[in-house]
Design a protein around this motif. Structure first.
Motif, PDB file in Angstrom:
ATOM      1  N   TYR A  11      44.872  31.670  47.408  1.00 24.67           N
ATOM      2  CA  TYR A  11      44.514  31.311  46.255  1.00 24.67           C
ATOM      3  C   TYR A  11      43.167  31.547  45.764  1.00 24.67           C
ATOM      4  N   ARG A  12      42.241  31.747  46.782  1.00 19.30           N
ATOM      5  CA  ARG A  12      40.708  32.195  46.478  1.00 19.30           C
ATOM      6  C   ARG A  12      40.943  33.559  45.882  1.00 19.30           C
ATOM      7  N   GLY A  13      41.584  34.641  46.315  1.00 18.08           N
ATOM      8  CA  GLY A  13      41.746  35.883  45.766  1.00 18.08           C
ATOM      9  C   GLY A  13      42.460  36.089  44.619  1.00 18.08           C
ATOM     10  N   VAL A  14      43.178  35.299  44.385  1.00 20.12           N
ATOM     11  CA  VAL A  14      44.064  35.164  43.150  1.00 20.12           C
ATOM     12  C   VAL A  14      43.351  34.778  41.930  1.00 20.12           C
ATOM     13  N   ILE A  15      42.259  33.566  42.285  1.00 18.69           N
ATOM     14  CA  ILE A  15      41.680  33.372  41.267  1.00 18.69           C
ATOM     15  C   ILE A  15      40.318  34.130  41.000  1.00 18.69           C
ATOM     16  N   LEU A  16      39.702  34.649  41.992  1.00 22.64           N
ATOM     17  CA  LEU A  16      38.467  35.656  41.794  1.00 22.64           C
ATOM     18  C   LEU A  16      39.087  36.786  40.972  1.00 22.64           C
ATOM     19  N   ALA A  17      40.046  37.382  41.264  1.00 21.00           N
ATOM     20  CA  ALA A  17      40.792  38.582  40.584  1.00 21.00           C
ATOM     21  C   ALA A  17      41.134  38.412  39.069  1.00 21.00           C
ATOM     22  N   ALA A  18      41.618  37.197  39.066  1.00 17.92           N
ATOM     23  CA  ALA A  18      41.951  36.815  37.655  1.00 17.92           C
ATOM     24  C   ALA A  18      40.836  36.594  36.767  1.00 17.92           C
ATOM     25  N   VAL A  19      39.773  36.100  37.264  1.00 22.42           N
ATOM     26  CA  VAL A  19      38.640  35.669  36.602  1.00 22.42           C
ATOM     27  C   VAL A  19      37.897  37.070  36.337  1.00 22.42           C
ATOM     28  N   GLY A  20      37.613  37.767  37.436  1.00 26.16           N
ATOM     29  CA  GLY A  20      36.820  38.951  37.208  1.00 26.16           C
ATOM     30  C   GLY A  20      37.661  40.006  36.318  1.00 26.16           C
ATOM     31  N   LEU A  21      38.967  40.132  36.468  1.00 28.85           N
ATOM     32  CA  LEU A  21      39.662  41.212  35.410  1.00 28.85           C
ATOM     33  C   LEU A  21      39.613  40.742  34.098  1.00 28.85           C
ATOM     34  N   ALA A  22      39.759  39.441  33.933  1.00 26.98           N
ATOM     35  CA  ALA A  22      39.908  38.803  32.464  1.00 26.98           C
ATOM     36  C   ALA A  22      38.370  38.925  32.027  1.00 26.98           C
ATOM     37  N   GLY A  23      37.352  38.680  32.687  1.00 29.47           N
ATOM     38  CA  GLY A  23      36.000  38.709  32.230  1.00 29.47           C
ATOM     39  C   GLY A  23      35.574  40.064  31.762  1.00 29.47           C
ATOM     40  N   THR A  24      35.933  41.118  32.561  1.00 26.46           N
ATOM     41  CA  THR A  24      35.702  42.684  32.346  1.00 26.46           C
ATOM     42  C   THR A  24      36.390  43.002  31.228  1.00 26.46           C
ATOM     43  N   THR A  25      37.745  42.580  31.314  1.00 28.22           N
ATOM     44  CA  THR A  25      38.500  43.271  30.114  1.00 28.22           C
ATOM     45  C   THR A  25      38.106  42.585  28.739  1.00 28.22           C
ATOM     46  N   TYR A  26      37.752  41.540  28.720  1.00 31.69           N
ATOM     47  CA  TYR A  26      37.423  40.940  27.189  1.00 31.69           C
ATOM     48  C   TYR A  26      36.103  41.567  26.918  1.00 31.69           C
TER      49      TYR A  26
END
Length: 316
Positions: A11-26
């Protein structure tokens, strides 16, 4: 199924990956239009920190979503690097070609979309042959020649001007680009899968797909800026003419870089099959195994059910 799998989600990896990719994509999407706005900077920094935290978390996790040990394979990392560069060029082409055909050449949306169908047709017709070729001679040569052929197609695209017909101006460039791409897609996927441990084949495929998508995102966000097609200039035919030509030259440079990278880093032996069971035979002798028609397929530990066929491979 992997015997070591615990069934627990990272879960920790899923959340960090989602936040990281969403932030850089935005940040990549909004930066060309909003510049160094405070919100864009904050989200970009937050996304970058989340991705760093993701890598650190995966290193310490007992059951990581993305086991970093998979990158210990030089061929796996090299194939993903080639994917990143070449798929960046591919994404730039598909993003701008359709817009260029409509804005500068006056194509309808349907005509512009159909203009690249020969690439899809070539992929459908020739991908199996490209995979067989890579299996026979190794992936290094296809992954070197393919991007170079694609770059030639991109150079031809950079010469397309208003007033040219589809058959004489657009189609030759599209076909050459498609042929080059066909030499890349199947061999690079096969290399990624062959370079990873069998128990990591699923995550290996997922990583390669994510690399290609991330590359496309970055190029689509940055290429208009490089080509001078930001804001309303994107919809001005004269600006699109110049910007498209610059963009295709940029994508051609990426494709060439991918070919050079493949030549330097990809091994021709990565797709070689495992040695045939049954021990070594003298030099100059070819050998295979023949099982009874009703018998089981050859598997480790059942070689005794098969009979070696020995043939002298010497000329004459």
């Amino acid at each position: 199924m992997t015997p070591a799998a615990s069934g627990r989600l990272d879960y920790r990896g899923v959340i960090l990956a989602a936040v990281g990719l969403a932030g850089t994509t935005y940040a990549l999407i909004e930066a060309p239009a909003r510049g160094a706005a405070l919100l864009v900077l904050v989200i970009a920094i937050g996304g970058g920190l989340a991705l760093i935290a993701f890598v650190l978390a995966e290193r310490r996790s007992a059951n990581p979503m993305m086991p970093l040990a998979i990158f210990a394979s030089r061929q796996f990392s090299a194939a993903n690097a080639v994917t990143f560069v070449v798929y960046g060029a591919l994404s730039g082409v598909f993003f701008l070609l359709v817009a260029f055909l409509q804005i500068s050449l006056g194509y309808s949306p349907l005509e512009a979309g159909a203009a690249s169908l020969p690439i899809t047709a070539l992929m459908l017709l020739l991908s199996t042959s490209a995979g067989a070729l890579a299996q026979r001679i190794g992936p290094r040569i296809p992954l070197t020649i393919g991007p170079l052929v694609a770059a030639l197609g991109l150079l031809l695209m950079s010469k397309i001007d208003r007033g040219e017909s589809y058959l004489s101006g657009v189609l030759p460039a599209v076909i050459i680009f498609g042929l080059g791409l066909t030499l890349v897609v199947t061999p690079v996927t096969a290399t990624v899968m062959a370079a990873a441990d069998e128990r990591h084949s699923g995550i290996a495929s997922g990583i390669n797909t994510a690399v290609s998508r991330l590359s496309g995102l970055i190029v689509v966000a940055v290429l208009p800026l490089v080509a001078g097609l930001t804001g309303k200039r994107f919809y001005v035919p004269a600006a699109m003419d110049h910007g498209f030509h610059v963009a295709m030259l940029t994508c051609a440079a990426l494709a060439v870089a991918g070919g050079v990278l493949a030549w330097i880093t990809i091994s021709s032996e990565v797709l070689e099959s495992e040695p045939t069971p049954g021990g070594d035979l003298p030099s100059g002798v070819l050998h295979d195994f023949s099982c009874a028609v009703a018998g089981p397929p050859l598997r480790p530990g059942r070689e005794a059910e098969c009979h070696p066929i020995v043939a002298d491979s010497a000329p004459g």
